[in-house]
Design a protein around this motif. Structure first.
Motif, mmCIF file in Angstrom:
data_model
loop_
_atom_site.group_PDB
_atom_site.id
_atom_site.type_symbol
_atom_site.label_atom_id
_atom_site.label_comp_id
_atom_site.label_asym_id
_atom_site.label_seq_id
_atom_site.Cartn_x
_atom_site.Cartn_y
_atom_site.Cartn_z
ATOM 1 N N GLU A 35 0.821 -1.298 -0.413
ATOM 2 C CA GLU A 35 -0.062 -0.017 -0.074
ATOM 3 C C GLU A 35 0.608 1.118 -0.631
ATOM 4 N N PRO A 36 0.365 2.520 -0.948
ATOM 5 C CA PRO A 36 1.378 3.592 -0.347
ATOM 6 C C PRO A 36 1.233 4.300 0.525
ATOM 7 N N VAL A 37 2.323 5.413 1.108
ATOM 8 C CA VAL A 37 2.323 5.566 2.060
ATOM 9 C C VAL A 37 1.506 6.840 1.976
ATOM 10 N N ASP A 38 0.472 7.590 3.121
ATOM 11 C CA ASP A 38 0.041 9.005 2.800
ATOM 12 C C ASP A 38 1.709 9.475 3.622
ATOM 13 N N VAL A 39 1.664 10.389 2.568
ATOM 14 C CA VAL A 39 2.448 11.837 3.087
ATOM 15 C C VAL A 39 1.742 13.046 2.833
ATOM 16 N N LEU A 40 2.465 14.189 3.908
ATOM 17 C CA LEU A 40 1.821 15.099 4.267
ATOM 18 C C LEU A 40 2.969 16.111 4.018
ATOM 19 N N ILE A 41 2.986 17.038 2.774
ATOM 20 C CA ILE A 41 4.836 17.888 2.777
ATOM 21 C C ILE A 41 4.699 18.797 2.963
ATOM 22 N N VAL A 42 5.690 19.387 3.743
ATOM 23 C CA VAL A 42 5.868 20.751 4.392
ATOM 24 C C VAL A 42 6.832 21.553 4.330
ATOM 25 N N ASP A 43 6.729 22.911 3.575
ATOM 26 C CA ASP A 43 8.062 23.094 3.521
ATOM 27 C C ASP A 43 7.106 24.937 2.514
ATOM 28 N N ASP A 44 7.727 26.347 2.940
ATOM 29 C CA ASP A 44 7.418 26.942 2.722
ATOM 30 C C ASP A 44 7.761 27.767 1.522
ATOM 31 N N HIS A 45 8.901 27.006 0.182
ATOM 32 C CA HIS A 45 8.622 26.854 -1.094
ATOM 33 C C HIS A 45 7.516 26.537 -2.050
ATOM 34 N N LEU A 46 6.327 26.421 -2.689
ATOM 35 C CA LEU A 46 5.679 26.373 -3.412
ATOM 36 C C LEU A 46 5.942 25.610 -4.052
ATOM 37 N N MET A 47 7.190 25.814 -5.012
ATOM 38 C CA MET A 47 7.697 25.360 -6.149
ATOM 39 C C MET A 47 8.589 24.058 -6.007
ATOM 40 N N GLY B 222 8.192 20.275 -6.543
ATOM 41 C CA GLY B 222 8.613 19.369 -7.156
ATOM 42 C C GLY B 222 8.929 18.290 -6.559
ATOM 43 N N VAL B 223 8.227 18.271 -4.900
ATOM 44 C CA VAL B 223 8.488 17.309 -4.270
ATOM 45 C C VAL B 223 7.408 15.920 -5.137
ATOM 46 N N ARG B 224 6.302 16.340 -4.396
ATOM 47 C CA ARG B 224 5.321 15.910 -5.162
ATOM 48 C C ARG B 224 5.289 15.279 -6.551
ATOM 49 N N ALA B 225 6.051 16.021 -7.251
ATOM 50 C CA ALA B 225 6.227 15.379 -8.905
ATOM 51 C C ALA B 225 7.119 13.739 -8.707
ATOM 52 N N SER B 226 7.947 14.214 -8.464
ATOM 53 C CA SER B 226 9.465 13.192 -8.162
ATOM 54 C C SER B 226 8.864 12.244 -7.324
ATOM 55 N N LEU B 227 7.743 11.832 -6.171
ATOM 56 C CA LEU B 227 7.685 10.882 -5.828
ATOM 57 C C LEU B 227 7.013 9.995 -6.547
ATOM 58 N N ASP B 228 7.369 8.292 -5.973
ATOM 59 C CA ASP B 228 6.419 7.259 -6.738
ATOM 60 C C ASP B 228 5.738 7.196 -5.958
ATOM 61 N N GLU B 229 4.722 6.024 -6.625
ATOM 62 C CA GLU B 229 4.145 5.280 -6.758
ATOM 63 C C GLU B 229 3.613 4.393 -5.384
ATOM 64 N N GLY C 60 -1.747 15.827 1.047
ATOM 65 C CA GLY C 60 -2.121 17.282 1.789
ATOM 66 C C GLY C 60 -0.493 18.121 1.621
ATOM 67 N N GLU C 61 -0.776 19.307 2.152
ATOM 68 C CA GLU C 61 0.745 20.634 1.580
ATOM 69 C C GLU C 61 0.126 21.124 2.149
ATOM 70 N N ALA C 62 1.624 21.917 3.380
ATOM 71 C CA ALA C 62 1.889 23.122 4.081
ATOM 72 C C ALA C 62 2.844 23.592 3.913
ATOM 73 N N ALA C 63 2.723 25.796 4.724
ATOM 74 C CA ALA C 63 3.817 26.167 4.362
ATOM 75 C C ALA C 63 3.955 27.064 5.534
ATOM 76 N N ASP C 64 3.528 26.691 6.597
ATOM 77 C CA ASP C 64 3.779 27.342 7.915
ATOM 78 C C ASP C 64 4.162 26.351 8.777
ATOM 79 N N VAL C 65 4.111 26.615 10.404
ATOM 80 C CA VAL C 65 3.801 25.684 10.904
ATOM 81 C C VAL C 65 2.871 25.179 11.998
ATOM 82 N N ASP C 66 1.939 27.115 11.700
ATOM 83 C CA ASP C 66 0.291 26.262 12.420
ATOM 84 C C ASP C 66 0.021 25.383 11.204
ATOM 85 N N ALA C 67 -0.221 25.600 9.839
ATOM 86 C CA ALA C 67 -1.113 25.000 8.814
ATOM 87 C C ALA C 67 -0.287 23.229 8.924
ATOM 88 N N ALA C 68 1.051 23.130 8.796
ATOM 89 C CA ALA C 68 1.150 22.097 9.408
ATOM 90 C C ALA C 68 0.438 21.093 10.262
#
Length: 225
Positions: free
Chosen positions: A10-22, A26-33, A39-47
Motif C-alpha cells: 500500500e502507498p504511504v500517505d504523506v503530507l509535504i511541509v515546506d514554505d516554498h511552493l515550487m 517538485g517533491v510531489r512530482a518526484s515521488l513514486d507510486e 496534502g501540503e502546508a507552508a508554515d508551522v500552524d498550517a502544518a
C-alpha cells in the motif's frame, strides 16, 4: 536508498511541509507510486492543522518554517506529538547543520535527509519511516549519535557479539548503522544491492535485532561506529 529497502503493498500517505511552493511541487512530482501525497502546508500552524486533520503516515518536514512561535519544523513535531505512533516525521531540508539535525530529532522526528535526495530515494525513506525505521542521509547520523549516544549507556564492546559476524557482515553493519543506504553500501563495497540485503538480514538475525534503527542504537551503545 534502494527501492527494495522496505517492500510494501500500500502507498504511504504523506503530507509535504515546506514554505516554498515550487519545492513542494517538485517533491510531489518526484515521488513514486509507493507514496500518496494527501496534502501540503507552508508554515508551522498550517502544518500542525493539516497533520491533525489528515493523519498522514509520514510528514515530510522542512526544518526552517515561518509561523508559530518561531520553532520551525521542530515546533511542528512537538505540537503533533499526540499523533504518534500513527504519524511520523521525516525532516527534509537543505541544511546539514548539526544543530538543525539534533533539534528536530529531539523534537520527535524519525529521520533527516537533505534536499539532494532523489525522488525514488525519498519515497523509500518515507516507507521506512512509516514502518518505524530511522532514516538519515549519510554523515548526518553521526550528529545524532554524538548528541544521544551518551544516554544509551557506556556499554563495552562485546567480542562474542562481534564474533558472530563475518568480516564482510561487520563492514556492512557499520555502514548501515551510520545511515548509509543499501545502494550506497553496495557502491562502497563493490557488491550488489541484493548481497547487501542478504548481509543485513544475517546481521539482524545474528544480533537478534529487528530493524536498522535498533542496529544503529546497538552499534552506538558499543561505540563501534
Amino acid at each position: 536508498m534502494t527501492t527494495t529497502d522496505t517492500p510494501t503493498t500500500e502507498p504511504v500517505d504523506v503530507l509535504i511541509v515546506d514554505d516554498h511552493l515550487m519545492f513542494r511541487a517538485g517533491v510531489r512530482a518526484s515521488l513514486d507510486e509507493r507514496v500518496r501525497v494527501v496534502g501540503e502546508a507552508a508554515d508551522v500552524d498550517a502544518a500542525v492543522e493539516a497533520a491533525h486533520a489528515l493523519r498522514p503516515a509520514v510528514v515530510l518536514l522542512d526544518v526552517h518554517l515561518p509561523g508559530g512561535l518561531g520553532g520551525g519544523g521542530a515546533e511542528v513535531a512537538r505540537r503533533c506529538a499526540d499523533l504518534a505512533p500513527g504519524t511520523r516525521f521525516l525532516a527534509l531540508s537543505v541544511s546539514d547543520a548539526a544543530e538543525d539535525v539534533v533539534a528536530v530529532i529531539r523534537a520527535g522526528a524519525r529521520g533527516y535527509v537533505t534536499k539532494a535526495i532523489t525522488g525514488p530515494e525519498l519515497s523509500g525513506a518515507a516507507q521506512r519511516v512509516a514502518a518505524g525505521d530511522a532514516v538519515f542521509s549519510p554523515r548526518l547520523a553521526g550528529f545524532v549519535l554524538d548528541a544521544f549516544g551518551t544516554g544509551m549507556g557506556d556499554v563495552a564492546i562485546a567480542d562474542d557479539e562481534l564474533d558472530r559476524l563475518s568480516a564482510r557482515e561487520q563492514e556492512v553493519m557499520r555502514l548501515i548503522a551510520r545511515g548509509y543506504t543499501y545502494r550506497e553500501v553496495a557502491s562502497k563495497l563493490f557488491i550488489s544491492v541484493k548481497t547487501v540485503e542478504t548481509h543485513v538480514s544475517a546481521v539482524l538475525r545474528k544480533l537478534q535485532l529487528s530493524s536498522r534503527h535498533e542496529l544503529t542504537r546497538w552499534a552506538a551503545a558499543r561505540r563501534i561506529l
